[in-house]
Design an enzyme around this catalytic site. Structure first.
Site, PDB file in Angstrom:
ATOM      1  N   ASN A  12       0.830  -1.195   0.000  1.00  0.00           N
ATOM      2  CA  ASN A  12       0.000   0.000   0.000  1.00  0.00           C
ATOM      3  C   ASN A  12       0.872   1.255   0.000  1.00  0.00           C
ATOM      4  O   ASN A  12       1.602   1.503   0.975  1.00  0.00           O
ATOM      5  CB  ASN A  12      -0.898   0.028   1.240  1.00  0.00           C
ATOM      6  N   GLU A  13       0.814   1.999  -1.069  1.00  0.00           N
ATOM      7  CA  GLU A  13       1.343   3.371  -1.155  1.00  0.00           C
ATOM      8  C   GLU A  13       2.839   3.536  -0.934  1.00  0.00           C
ATOM      9  O   GLU A  13       3.295   4.665  -0.737  1.00  0.00           O
ATOM     10  CB  GLU A  13       0.587   4.301  -0.186  1.00  0.00           C
TER      11      GLU A  13
END
Ligand code: BMA
Length: 816
Positions: A430-431
């Protein structure tokens, strides 16, 4: 194989390894009763040694828990018969996190990864009769800080040391979650005994899928302890099928093919059924079964379509050759203390998701690889799962010891989850790349420390052990900038987090928006469970403590001010903040659905919560829906009528996720709040499921002379059957509207015990009518809806009460 379940009653106590036990914990130096699976925090609560960290600001007072070592122990009895087996495995499905295991005083093993199962051959440590099992948990935060000191800091959002430990990253504190780094035996623990040979990790891999036949390749691992002649039996049952094959087994690898006639395909929610098959592999010795493993699987084919187009490179998922617009939400762990989440919570949240027409849930990389109940439920409900690997918002170490640990973790995770039809995407993290590239302008994602994990390590493991679904490097990721609009997937956080308002969603041309969202407080009922009456104010210290984003509370005011008259009073503030969130998500999703398949997915952040908080969730930690949940039921509905503001008026669009075209009639009306139809137009239309279209337009001139404070647009699409859709649009912000005070009439009938049908009628236009039944746990099938003057709607409700009490308590109100 024999099992000895070691869950249940244990004992635990604190150990002063790093610092003296704080006064609050003196009693925890003696052995206390504990429950396994569990966490130190929940055991301390049960022993009344810490207060509930979710209440008030108690979170602060329990921080000492994470800075101690904790030891768990239990005795268990082993029979001679069990001990006669060739192998006795201690199977720990989840240890959180740095654990040292001892049996009868002798060290057996150490672990350092919360996410995966650990198995150890424990036979030589065990004796017939009574045995003692002890597990010592080191303080993960302190260990992580020490490792960080040795290895140097990395560029990480939130607590930077967290990336050095393979532990749920949200437990260190997140922008919606408290800092409660747990420890303990958080999943089942047991002994498995077997003789001669054992079989594990069966995989039923669909390698060909035709109309009249599916070919499934079956693999499994065989552990042989003694030389013996074995054969392998593979069976598949379900959906009217029973196929079986028995073959001689040489060595330790199982590989055989099965043909399933007349295959029944698994479809996402809204596209068809979810037939599930049962596959079993068994080891046969002299005609007798000595070991067996079963799993559920399904027949479906996933593909990612990325043919370049005028905007760049899209991200379209297809299932069984059918392109799917992915509608759904992001998922976080449903509690800071995962072992106490009952299966009913998974069932309820996921049922709510499917009832809101979602077809995809993204398991976010800062939580956990979820419990079995989660994936089993998604399989059954047709909820496709976008599965992140557990890395979030930072660089990760690239040291060889870390890469080895990640390789082992990924292999165990893929083996554990690969039979679940629901999982359609493995995603690296994630990210991580998005944040790295944003903070290091000019540098590409490959220069991020640890980037090889997501670029080659994880896709390599997925290809080798699975190969039936998509691998995507990160959420978000695409060509050029990791978070660009023209290619791949996108997180849209300019709105809300960068203080922009929700009208800006309509400028976003992301190809698959895997995150975007707006905060709102939990429901009043949930907040009142943890906030004392004196603190029930939108700006009390306790209320602000229950919002973990920097300037999160401030944003609630900024956006409420843009659309509503600011409410100072607790209940009114919650209501209006929830309405802002609902409208924001509605605008975003309607816009992206009008772009189907240029945009091919809209997953809002986030479905659920892990504690009572103001967050982006649409269902709070008490499993109570916010207004946005009911809006989602409408904006995700297969047939959607929506408004697109254009320079010289407003267009009415139809988006359909139905599989066939639909002939219907579209009406658009300009109405006054008191019920007059000022302007109206109608057209006939045949909807095309893959091509959204503008059906009608209200020219700016038709609206010119009207007072926007007391008029609105109403669009309706009606097809012969009950595939209908409608939508309304105010011509001014609610804060500038002169809403009438409608008379709302409620007629309640009991349809069956505890279930009610409520006919709601309104004398005038009523915006966001909401029903409530204070003091009763009532669940409504719709809420926060609009009614025209003279309009009515039937709402179904289940509530654990009788008709008289329900009638007496039921109240309705609308936005004034
Ligand atoms: C994204 C998510 C989460 C975060 C959310 C809200 O960054 O991936 O990390 O909680 O937005 O800020």
């Amino acid at each position: 194989m024999d099992h000895l379940n070691l869950n249940g009653s244990w004992e635990f106590k604190a150990i002063e390894a790093y610092a003296p036990v704080p006064p609050a914990a003196l009693k925890a130096r003696d052995w206390l009763p504990a429950i396994v699976p569990g966490t130190v925090h929940t055991d301390l609560m049960r022993n009344a040694l810490i207060p509930d960290p979710f209440v008030g600001m108690n979170e602060r007072d329990v921080q000492w828990v994470g800075s101690l070592q904790w030891v768990y122990r239990r005795k268990f009895h082993i029979t001679d018969e069990l001990l006669r087996h060739d192998a006795l495995l201690l199977v720990c499905e989840g240890l959180d996190t740095y654990a040292a295991i001892r049996i009868n005083g002798k060290p057996l093993a150490k672990t350092a990864n919360m996410f995966v199962e650990h198995r150890f051959d424990a036979k030589r440590f065990l004796t017939a009769g009574e045995n003692l099992l002890e597990i010592l948990f080191d303080a993960a935060v302190l260990r992580a800080k020490a490792i960080e000191k040795q290895n140097g800091p990395l560029r990480v959002a939130l607590e930077p040391h967290r990336v050095y430990v393979r532990k749920a990253q949200y437990s260190f504190g997140w922008d919606w979650g408290p800092s409660l780094p747990t420890a303990g035996i958080w999943r089942n623990i047991s002994l498995h005994a077997f003789s001669r040979a054992n079989i594990a990790d069966p995989f039923f891999k669909v390698i060909a899928l035709q109309k009249n036949e599916a070919v499934v390749e079956v693999t499994a691992d065989v552990q042989r302890i003694r030389r013996t002649h074995l054969s392998l039996r593979v069976t598949v049952t379900g959906e009217g099928t029973a196929v079986e094959r028995t073959i001689p087994l040489h060595g330790a690898k199982v590989r055989c093919r099965l043909r399933i006639p007349d295959p029944k395909l698994w479809w996402p929610n809204g596209y068809g059924a979810q037939p599930l098959y049962r596959g079993t592999v068994s080891l046969i010795e002299k005609g007798k079964q000595i070991a067996s493993q079963s799993t559920t699987f399904a027949l479906r084919k996933i593909a990612l379509i990325q043919e370049r187009d005028s905007e760049g490179k899209p991200f379209v998922l297809s299932v069984n050759g059918m392109k799917i617009f992915c509608k759904g939400a992001n998922w976080i762990p449903s509690d800071s203390f995962i072992p106490r989440i009952p299966e009913s919570t998974y069932a309820k949240l996921l049922r709510m998701a499917s009832e809101a027409h979602m077809n995809m849930i993204r398991v976010w990389g800062g939580g956990i690889y979820e419990q079995d109940a989660f994936y089993e439920t998604c399989d059954r409900l047709g909820l496709m799962v976008w599965q992140d690997f557990m890395f979030a918002c930072g660089e990760y170490p690239d040291k060889s010891w870390f890469l080895r640990a990640v390789t082992e973790e990924a292999a165990k995770v893929v083996r554990r989850l690969r039979n679940h039809a629901c999982i359609v995407v493995w995603c690296g993290n994630n990210e991580c790349e998005m944040l790295y590239c944003r903070e290091n302008p000019g540098k590409g994602p490959d220069s991020m420390t640890g980037s090889s994990i997501f670029r080659s390590l994880l896709p390599g493991v997925c290809k080798k052990l699975d190969g039936t679904r998509v691998y995507w490097r990160s959420s978000p990721f695409g060509e050029g900038s990791p978070n660009g609009e023209s290619s791949g997937t996108r997180h849209q956080w300019s709105v809300w987090s960068e203080w922009m308002d929700y009208d800006k969603y309509e400028l976003d041309t992301g190809r698959f928006v895997a995150e975007f969202g707006f905060q709102a407080p939990a429901t009043r009922r949930t907040l009142e469970e943890v906030i004392l009456p004196a603190d029930r104010h939108p700006q009390s210290a306790v209320m602000e403590h229950h919002n973990k984003q920097t300037e999160g509370s401030e944003r609630l005011f900024r956006f409420q001010a843009a659309h509503h008259r600011i409410a100072g009073q607790f209940g009114d503030f919650i209501l209006k903040a929830q309405l802002v969130q609902a409208e924001a998500l509605k605008r975003a999703v309607e816009h992206w659905r009008r772009r189907k398949f240029k945009t091919a997915g809209a997953l809002f952040w986030q479905l659920n919560d892990c504690w009572p908080v103001s967050s982006w969730s649409v269902v709070d930690s008490g499993l109570r829906p916010k207004a946005a949940y009911f809006y989602a039921k409408r904006f995700f509905a297969p047939l959607l009528v929506s408004f697109k503001r254009v320079a010289d008026g407003c267009e009415v669009w139809l988006t359909s996720d139905l599989q066939t075209g639909l002939h219907g009639r579209c009406t658009i009306a300009v109405r006054s709040f008191d019920g007059k139809v000022v302007w109206e137009k109608e057209t006939e239309f045949l909807s095309d499921p893959d091509v959204p279209a503008a059906l009608l337009k209200v020219p700016g001139a038709s609206l010119a002379g009207l007072d926007p404070a007391c008029h609105y647009l109403h669009a309706r699409y009606v097809s012969g059957n009950d595939s209908n859709a409608e939508n309304r649009l105010l011509l001014a912000e609610p804060k500038h509207c002169r809403f009438p005070r409608p008379r709302l009439r409620l007629d309640v009938t009991e349809t069956e015990s505890g279930k009610f049908a409520i006919r709601v009628r309104s004398s005038a236009f009523a915006k966001d009518v909401h029903l409530e039944c204070p003091g009763v746990d009532a669940s409504f099938d719709d809420n926060f809806f609009d009614l025209d003057a003279g309009g009515e709607k039937i709402i179904l409700c289940s509530a654990g009460t009788d008709l008289r009490k329900f009638r007496r308590r039921l109240v309705a109100a609308s936005l004034l």
